[in-house]
Scaffold this active site. Sequence first.
Site, mmCIF file in Angstrom:
data_model
loop_
_atom_site.group_PDB
_atom_site.id
_atom_site.type_symbol
_atom_site.label_atom_id
_atom_site.label_comp_id
_atom_site.label_asym_id
_atom_site.label_seq_id
_atom_site.Cartn_x
_atom_site.Cartn_y
_atom_site.Cartn_z
ATOM 1 C CB CYS C 105 -0.911 0.011 1.224
ATOM 2 S SG CYS C 105 -1.907 1.536 1.335
ATOM 3 C CB SER C 109 -0.038 0.991 6.408
ATOM 4 O OG SER C 109 1.016 1.925 6.439
ATOM 5 C CB CYS C 110 -4.703 -0.494 2.711
ATOM 6 S SG CYS C 110 -5.373 1.176 2.788
#
Lengths: 117, 104, 202
Positions: C105, C109-110
């Site tokens: 990501c 910060s997926c």
Amino acid sequence: MPTLTPEMVPGLVAGGASCRMDVDVAPKFKVGDTVRARDINPVAHTRLPRYIRGRTGRITRDHGVFSFPDTSAVSGTHSDPQHVYSVRFEGSELWGADANANACVYIDLFDDYLDSA
Amino acid sequence: MNGIHDMGGMQCMGPIVREENEPRFHEEWEGRVFGMFFTNFAEGHFNVDMFRHAIERMGPAEYLETSYYEHWLHVYETVLVERGILTSAEIEEKIASLREAGES
Amino acid sequence: MAHDHAHNAPPSDTAMRVKALETLLAEKGLLDSAAIDALVETYETRIGPRNGAKVVARAWTDPDYKKRLLEDGSAAIAELGFSGVQGEDMIVVENTDEVHNLVTCTLCSCYPWPTLGLPPIWYKSAPFRARSVIDPRGVLEEFGVELSDDVEVRVWDSNAELRYLVLPQQPTGTEGMGEDALAALVTRDSMIGTALVEAPAD
């Protein structure tokens, strides 16, 4: 929603909060289409990263209809429903001759991020 | 926003540092900050897009020097003050009173 | 990062700010601290990469499940009970002899929480987010994964609300193993794409 209590936690954690919207919106593109990511530079929120803007890729999957983040970051609610696609960009298209061999990026792009190419 | 968060393709960030047997939360406060995402979301203070944009509005130096959960803390302070739920003065006063209570 | 875990150490400035914020919101009736206790307990004990490992082991042992998983990740993962926040819309991508997948990501910060838990420090770090898309082979080498140029590297940038789980290749020689034993082989990093699953040592 009332103040979150411990009793509500399992339901919230397991249920989640999908940004998918149950709205009938026609897709602008279909799998196999060649598309170019728009060169947009909004001063507000967007999920179209710079390294993709202006680049050409191919749609590999239609994920369905989702809330558009550029709009909902302002409205505060699910807004502007549109299709999201998985778009494949070849490494050489993104990084030219410096690209890794045999590598590509798949990224999820909304209708409003794309033009036909 | 063409911000520091938009990192794809940058090459200046150095090696990837890994941590063996990393705990879920390194400090107790990280867990509290994590949980506050849910409580603040449930209160309607932000949706996920507003949350991310509040992180993107951080100054670039601060963004790079602070951790993931410090980014989240920044969101809460920013959004709650903007919404008029809290004032910065209230937060500072509460910190001072908690410190005083801790020393007694 | 400097950490001081001594019990008599004064709380850090950040810890004090967090405490102040939580206290103020609780005083205003906008936060129940017991809910945060419950959330911390949930993510410390019940939600983590063991969930994803069960999905992988099921896919390795049940071809029909694997087919469903690759066609509709959200529904197939829900069959095992691992749905929810940050895993509402799941895509599972399969590693093969020809293709290796890596999830990242670049914008934040997926990460798929219900199957992998909360992301590790390195996944959230600037070096990984920055380089994963421009030099995935270099990143993989840093993690000890060396692939021949014949293997296509696909990087999945989780920039929208889809979350990605890598279905790693089953190690050769483990075909007769049961689901639980297989799940024990599956590491978190193998489901992000920064590791391969190794066969048991003996």
